[in-house]
Design a protein around this motif. Structure first.
Motif, PDB file in Angstrom:
ATOM      1  N   TYR A 119       0.696  -1.010   0.045  1.00  0.00           N
ATOM      2  CA  TYR A 119      -0.074  -0.065   0.064  1.00  0.00           C
ATOM      3  C   TYR A 119       0.851   1.284   0.022  1.00  0.00           C
ATOM      4  CZ  TYR A 119      -4.152  -2.959   1.487  1.00  0.00           C
ATOM      5  OH  TYR A 119      -5.017  -3.937   1.405  1.00  0.00           O
ATOM      6  N   TRP A 120       0.406   2.256  -0.630  1.00  0.00           N
ATOM      7  CA  TRP A 120       0.883   3.656  -0.655  1.00  0.00           C
ATOM      8  C   TRP A 120       0.325   4.241   0.697  1.00  0.00           C
ATOM      9  CZ3 TRP A 120       5.044   5.326  -2.799  1.00  0.00           C
ATOM     10  CH2 TRP A 120       5.614   4.936  -4.094  1.00  0.00           C
ATOM     11  N   GLY A 121       1.005   5.129   1.235  1.00  0.00           N
ATOM     12  CA  GLY A 121       0.410   5.792   2.607  1.00  0.00           C
ATOM     13  C   GLY A 121      -1.022   6.405   2.318  1.00  0.00           C
ATOM     14  N   ASP A 122      -1.081   6.980   1.171  1.00  0.00           N
ATOM     15  CA  ASP A 122      -2.426   7.695   0.980  1.00  0.00           C
ATOM     16  C   ASP A 122      -3.536   6.851   0.497  1.00  0.00           C
ATOM     17  OD1 ASP A 122      -1.415   7.009  -1.760  1.00  0.00           O
ATOM     18  OD2 ASP A 122      -1.675   9.126  -2.617  1.00  0.00           O
ATOM     19  N   ASN A 123      -3.227   5.512   0.759  1.00  0.00           N
ATOM     20  CA  ASN A 123      -4.439   4.691   0.437  1.00  0.00           C
ATOM     21  C   ASN A 123      -5.187   4.656   1.720  1.00  0.00           C
ATOM     22  OD1 ASN A 123      -2.541   2.578  -1.249  1.00  0.00           O
ATOM     23  ND2 ASN A 123      -4.007   3.040  -2.053  1.00  0.00           N
ATOM     24  N   GLU A 142      -0.656  19.131   9.450  1.00  0.00           N
ATOM     25  CA  GLU A 142      -1.421  19.674   8.345  1.00  0.00           C
ATOM     26  C   GLU A 142      -0.807  18.867   7.227  1.00  0.00           C
ATOM     27  OE1 GLU A 142      -2.887  23.732   6.193  1.00  0.00           O
ATOM     28  OE2 GLU A 142      -1.542  23.829   7.853  1.00  0.00           O
ATOM     29  N   HIS A 143      -1.809  18.516   6.519  1.00  0.00           N
ATOM     30  CA  HIS A 143      -1.536  17.620   4.931  1.00  0.00           C
ATOM     31  C   HIS A 143      -0.596  16.587   5.272  1.00  0.00           C
ATOM     32  CE1 HIS A 143      -3.473  21.212   3.148  1.00  0.00           C
ATOM     33  NE2 HIS A 143      -2.586  22.136   3.585  1.00  0.00           N
ATOM     34  N   TRP A 144      -0.724  15.801   6.379  1.00  0.00           N
ATOM     35  CA  TRP A 144      -0.157  14.579   6.609  1.00  0.00           C
ATOM     36  C   TRP A 144      -0.069  13.680   5.362  1.00  0.00           C
ATOM     37  CZ3 TRP A 144       4.113  12.636   9.045  1.00  0.00           C
ATOM     38  CH2 TRP A 144       4.385  11.333   8.922  1.00  0.00           C
ATOM     39  N   VAL A 145      -1.285  13.209   5.123  1.00  0.00           N
ATOM     40  CA  VAL A 145      -1.309  12.276   4.076  1.00  0.00           C
ATOM     41  C   VAL A 145      -1.056  12.759   2.707  1.00  0.00           C
ATOM     42  CG1 VAL A 145      -3.259  10.858   2.704  1.00  0.00           C
ATOM     43  CG2 VAL A 145      -3.494  11.365   5.157  1.00  0.00           C
ATOM     44  N   GLU A 146      -1.271  13.906   2.155  1.00  0.00           N
ATOM     45  CA  GLU A 146      -0.784  14.396   0.946  1.00  0.00           C
ATOM     46  C   GLU A 146       0.709  14.594   0.828  1.00  0.00           C
ATOM     47  OE1 GLU A 146      -2.998  16.050   2.927  1.00  0.00           O
ATOM     48  OE2 GLU A 146      -4.807  15.754   1.749  1.00  0.00           O
ATOM     49  N   ASP A 147       1.237  15.171   2.028  1.00  0.00           N
ATOM     50  CA  ASP A 147       2.742  15.614   2.029  1.00  0.00           C
ATOM     51  C   ASP A 147       3.639  14.585   2.566  1.00  0.00           C
ATOM     52  OD1 ASP A 147       1.749  17.983   0.786  1.00  0.00           O
ATOM     53  OD2 ASP A 147       1.916  19.072   2.351  1.00  0.00           O
ATOM     54  N   HIS A 148       3.215  13.640   3.491  1.00  0.00           N
ATOM     55  CA  HIS A 148       4.139  12.756   4.012  1.00  0.00           C
ATOM     56  C   HIS A 148       3.834  11.295   3.704  1.00  0.00           C
ATOM     57  CE1 HIS A 148       6.173  15.911   5.952  1.00  0.00           C
ATOM     58  NE2 HIS A 148       4.912  16.465   6.155  1.00  0.00           N
ATOM     59  N   ALA A 149       2.637  11.092   4.154  1.00  0.00           N
ATOM     60  CA  ALA A 149       2.140   9.465   3.964  1.00  0.00           C
ATOM     61  C   ALA A 149       2.242   9.035   2.594  1.00  0.00           C
ATOM     62  CB  ALA A 149       0.794   9.197   4.572  1.00  0.00           C
ATOM     63  N   ALA A 150       1.824   9.958   1.842  1.00  0.00           N
ATOM     64  CA  ALA A 150       1.676   9.482   0.410  1.00  0.00           C
ATOM     65  C   ALA A 150       3.106   9.011  -0.386  1.00  0.00           C
ATOM     66  CB  ALA A 150       1.117  10.699  -0.448  1.00  0.00           C
ATOM     67  N   TYR A 151       4.031   9.322  -0.170  1.00  0.00           N
ATOM     68  CA  TYR A 151       5.358   9.157  -0.587  1.00  0.00           C
ATOM     69  C   TYR A 151       6.182   7.796  -0.169  1.00  0.00           C
ATOM     70  CZ  TYR A 151       4.197  13.432  -2.497  1.00  0.00           C
ATOM     71  OH  TYR A 151       3.664  14.343  -3.314  1.00  0.00           O
ATOM     72  N   TYR A 208       8.196   6.985   8.568  1.00  0.00           N
ATOM     73  CA  TYR A 208       7.150   7.925   8.988  1.00  0.00           C
ATOM     74  C   TYR A 208       7.421   8.557  10.385  1.00  0.00           C
ATOM     75  CZ  TYR A 208       4.081   6.450   5.197  1.00  0.00           C
ATOM     76  OH  TYR A 208       3.551   5.954   4.243  1.00  0.00           O
ATOM     77  N   GLN A 209       8.198   8.137  11.410  1.00  0.00           N
ATOM     78  CA  GLN A 209       8.596   8.683  12.685  1.00  0.00           C
ATOM     79  C   GLN A 209       9.591   9.760  12.233  1.00  0.00           C
ATOM     80  OE1 GLN A 209       7.708   8.128  15.867  1.00  0.00           O
ATOM     81  NE2 GLN A 209       5.831   7.465  14.768  1.00  0.00           N
TER      82      GLN A 209
END
Length: 135
Positions: free
Chosen positions: A59-63, A74-83, A111-112
Motif C-alpha cells: 500500500y501507498w500511505g495515501d491509500n 497539516e496535510h500529513w497524508v498528501e505531503d508525507h504518507a503518500a510518498y 514516518y517517525q
C-alpha cells in the motif's frame, strides 16, 4: 521463510547487489541501507516481498485517510504518507526498516522521522541532501 526473514534477506541482496549510483550515496554502510531502500526503492522492495509472502499486500500511505493516520500535522497524508509504500501482512505493517513489523504504519521508522521533522518545521524534501541528513 517468514516475512521477517524475507525482508532481511532482500535487504542483504540490495546491499550486496546494488548497481553503482543506485542510491545517492554509494558508500552506505549496511546499517543505513534500510533507510535508503525506503527513500526511492520502497515500492519495488515491498512488491518483491508481496510476491514471496502469501497474503501480504502493498500500500501507498495515501491509500489510508487522515482519520486512519490520526496524526496532527497539516496535510500529513498528501505531503508525507503518500510518498511511502509499505506492506500489510496479518494486521502488521512492514518495510525495509521494520522487518519485525509494527502495529500501525505511523510507527514505521521512516514516518517517525518525517513526523519529527514536520513537527519541528525542519522538513525540506527539496534539499538534495535532505535524506542524507536524516538517516
Amino acid at each position: 521463510m517468514n516475512i521477517t526473514e524475507a525482508i532481511n534477506a532482500l535487504v542483504e541482496r540490495y546491499f550486496h547487489e546494488r548497481e553503482p549510483g543506485m542510491f545517492d550515496i554509494d558508500k552506505i554502510p549496511l546499517d543505513n541501507i534500510r533507510y535508503y531502500i525506503n527513500c526511492g526503492h520502497c515500492e519495488p522492495f515491498a512488491e518483491t516481498i508481496v510476491k514471496q509472502i502469501e497474503g501480504a499486500e502493498g500500500y501507498w500511505g495515501d491509500n489510508f485517510d487522515a482519520e486512519f493516520w490520526g496524526i496532527d500535522v497539516e496535510h500529513w497524508v498528501e505531503d508525507h504518507a503518500a510518498y511511502h509504500y509499505f506492506i500489510l501482512y496479518k494486521g502488521r505493517y512492514y518495510d525495509a526498516e521494520a522487518p519485525e513489523g509494527v502495529d500501525h504504519p505511523k510507527d514505521l521508522p521512516l514516518y517517525q522521522k518525517h513526523l519529527q521533522l514536520a513537527k519541528t518545521g525542519k522538513w525540506n524534501w527539496q534539499d538534495k541532501n535532505f535524506y542524507a541528513k536524516v538517516s
